[in-house]
Motif scaffolding. Sequence first.
Motif, mmCIF file in Angstrom:
data_model
loop_
_atom_site.group_PDB
_atom_site.id
_atom_site.type_symbol
_atom_site.label_atom_id
_atom_site.label_comp_id
_atom_site.label_asym_id
_atom_site.label_seq_id
_atom_site.Cartn_x
_atom_site.Cartn_y
_atom_site.Cartn_z
ATOM 1 N N PRO A 39 -24.646 45.121 44.464
ATOM 2 C CA PRO A 39 -24.212 44.631 45.781
ATOM 3 C C PRO A 39 -23.171 43.527 45.628
ATOM 4 N N PRO A 40 -22.139 43.539 46.429
ATOM 5 C CA PRO A 40 -21.111 42.489 46.344
ATOM 6 C C PRO A 40 -21.559 41.212 47.044
ATOM 7 N N VAL A 41 -21.445 40.105 46.359
ATOM 8 C CA VAL A 41 -21.938 38.841 46.884
ATOM 9 C C VAL A 41 -21.202 38.436 48.163
ATOM 10 N N LEU A 42 -19.923 38.780 48.285
ATOM 11 C CA LEU A 42 -19.174 38.389 49.480
ATOM 12 C C LEU A 42 -19.739 39.054 50.738
ATOM 13 N N ILE A 43 -20.120 40.321 50.637
ATOM 14 C CA ILE A 43 -20.682 41.006 51.799
ATOM 15 C C ILE A 43 -22.066 40.466 52.119
ATOM 16 N N LEU A 44 -22.815 40.076 51.092
ATOM 17 C CA LEU A 44 -24.122 39.467 51.345
ATOM 18 C C LEU A 44 -23.969 38.160 52.119
ATOM 19 N N TRP A 45 -22.900 37.414 51.838
ATOM 20 C CA TRP A 45 -22.635 36.204 52.618
ATOM 21 C C TRP A 45 -22.241 36.549 54.055
ATOM 22 N N LEU A 46 -21.503 37.638 54.224
ATOM 23 C CA LEU A 46 -21.157 38.053 55.585
ATOM 24 C C LEU A 46 -22.391 38.492 56.363
ATOM 25 N N VAL A 47 -23.363 39.088 55.681
ATOM 26 C CA VAL A 47 -24.623 39.446 56.332
ATOM 27 C C VAL A 47 -25.332 38.190 56.828
ATOM 28 N N ARG A 48 -25.364 37.165 55.991
ATOM 29 C CA ARG A 48 -25.996 35.906 56.417
ATOM 30 C C ARG A 48 -25.228 35.284 57.589
ATOM 31 N N TRP A 49 -23.913 35.382 57.544
ATOM 32 C CA TRP A 49 -23.092 34.851 58.628
ATOM 33 C C TRP A 49 -23.390 35.579 59.938
ATOM 34 N N LEU A 50 -23.651 36.865 59.864
ATOM 35 C CA LEU A 50 -24.014 37.626 61.061
ATOM 36 C C LEU A 50 -25.366 37.182 61.595
ATOM 37 N N VAL A 51 -26.353 37.040 60.718
ATOM 38 C CA VAL A 51 -27.675 36.568 61.167
ATOM 39 C C VAL A 51 -27.548 35.173 61.769
#
Length: 481
Positions: free
Chosen positions: A148-160
């Motif tokens: 999993p790409p860490v940048l997209i995981l940060w975007l997921v947190r930003w969405l939450v």
Amino acid sequence: MDAQWLAAPEYGLAREILQRGVAAIYLIAFVAAARQFRALIGEHGMLPVPRFVERVPFRVAPSLFHLRYSDRLFAAIAWSGAVLSAAILSGAANLVPLWAAMVAWLVLWVLYLSIVNVGQRWYGFGWESLLLEAGFLAMLLGNDDTAPPVLILWLVRWLVFRVEFGAGLIKMRGDPCWRDLTCLHYHHETQPMPGPLSWFFHHLPKPLHRVEVAGNHVAQLLVPFALFAPQPVASAAAGIVIVTQLWLVMSGNFAWLNWVTIVLAFGAIDRSAYSAVLPVSSAPALPTPPLWYAAIVIAATALSAFLSYWPVRNMLGRRQHMNASFNPFHLVNTYGAFGSIGRTRYELVIEGTDESTLTDRTVWKEYGFKGKPGDPRRLPRQWAPYHLRLDWLMWFAALSPTYAKDWFGPFIARLLRNDAPTLRLLQHNPFPDAPPQHVRAALYEYRFTTWRELRHERAWWHRSLVGQYLPAIALGELSAR
């Protein structure tokens, strides 16, 4: 160029839960669209798609239906989306190359965007944009061909964060009952579609309601910041989000709003947090992201950072919108819920009669809805994450006729014709053999019964007539208006 820095293999399990969860919600959304669209937005629906695409250009509402529309095509798109969602849910995305998995997710996003952008008032809910944004991020998370790409995981947190913090802000800026901790004295009774436990939640002690509101403020205004903290703090924050969202799931019917938030929150939990409570094996070795994939992830992250200006400005501004999309693709939206709470519940009761001449002795028969309150003795049902669009808008119509000015008349006309697609949206049609001669709508005040009334009357609701909403009308009279 080495893309190893992009990889976050410790979030492989989080990705699996998130993607399977989003696919499951996509499946429900597509099935709901396929089962309800003919009466709502079909060629002969209350708000027909062909009429909409004639006046709204593609650039404003991108949709495949600008190319061509027919009910058969809509059904094909909705059921195709359901089949593809089910395939991804079953794990098919991990059996194909990375590029093919991403294309599958992109197709889902395009199909559902095409539906939402022509759905008009029926699709004007924040959870539609939330599902589209979540689906777009799920596409960028890849599959088992790469970590999993860490940048997209940060975007997921930003969405939450935006979902939770936006909801917390709108409450504190809105109804004063959120600030004096009394909103839950009313909310469970007046929410759009109560669930089977809402009656019991309503009757919890008022001091506990105050504790609930205070806990909600902590969960929505403070906890979201901890999602960006190092582990295990971020996992703990995600756990709090999940628990509070499950509490909301039990207390009402909010379509898939809570469930999307829950599956997104799992994206912030790493493998060590799972292994602390579950027998989870160590993270498997996953390949480094290929360069083409890394380039897409970096570009998508840059685009999200750019688009974040508008929701950040909305959250920081004095006139915060609860739910808004700032672009026609529903990416990086602003969210919020229940900035104001009703103190009194109003419901529309729709009745018909097969008598052509109306008198004081005319017998009126009531239509039954699947989700919204009607028969006082009927316990509210659990429907979420499935979405009953007509029932939700009936709640808005009871608040003010302005919410129903474009669809309520066509709805009544279809009842007067015993329109089959419309009747399938209802629980009970009192005129199965022939359409009614007249239909009317009355406005009632509903309140939950007390414990004593429930024991003696076997009723969950008490209702009293407020007045006439729509006078008795025949099909010819409605057509003449």
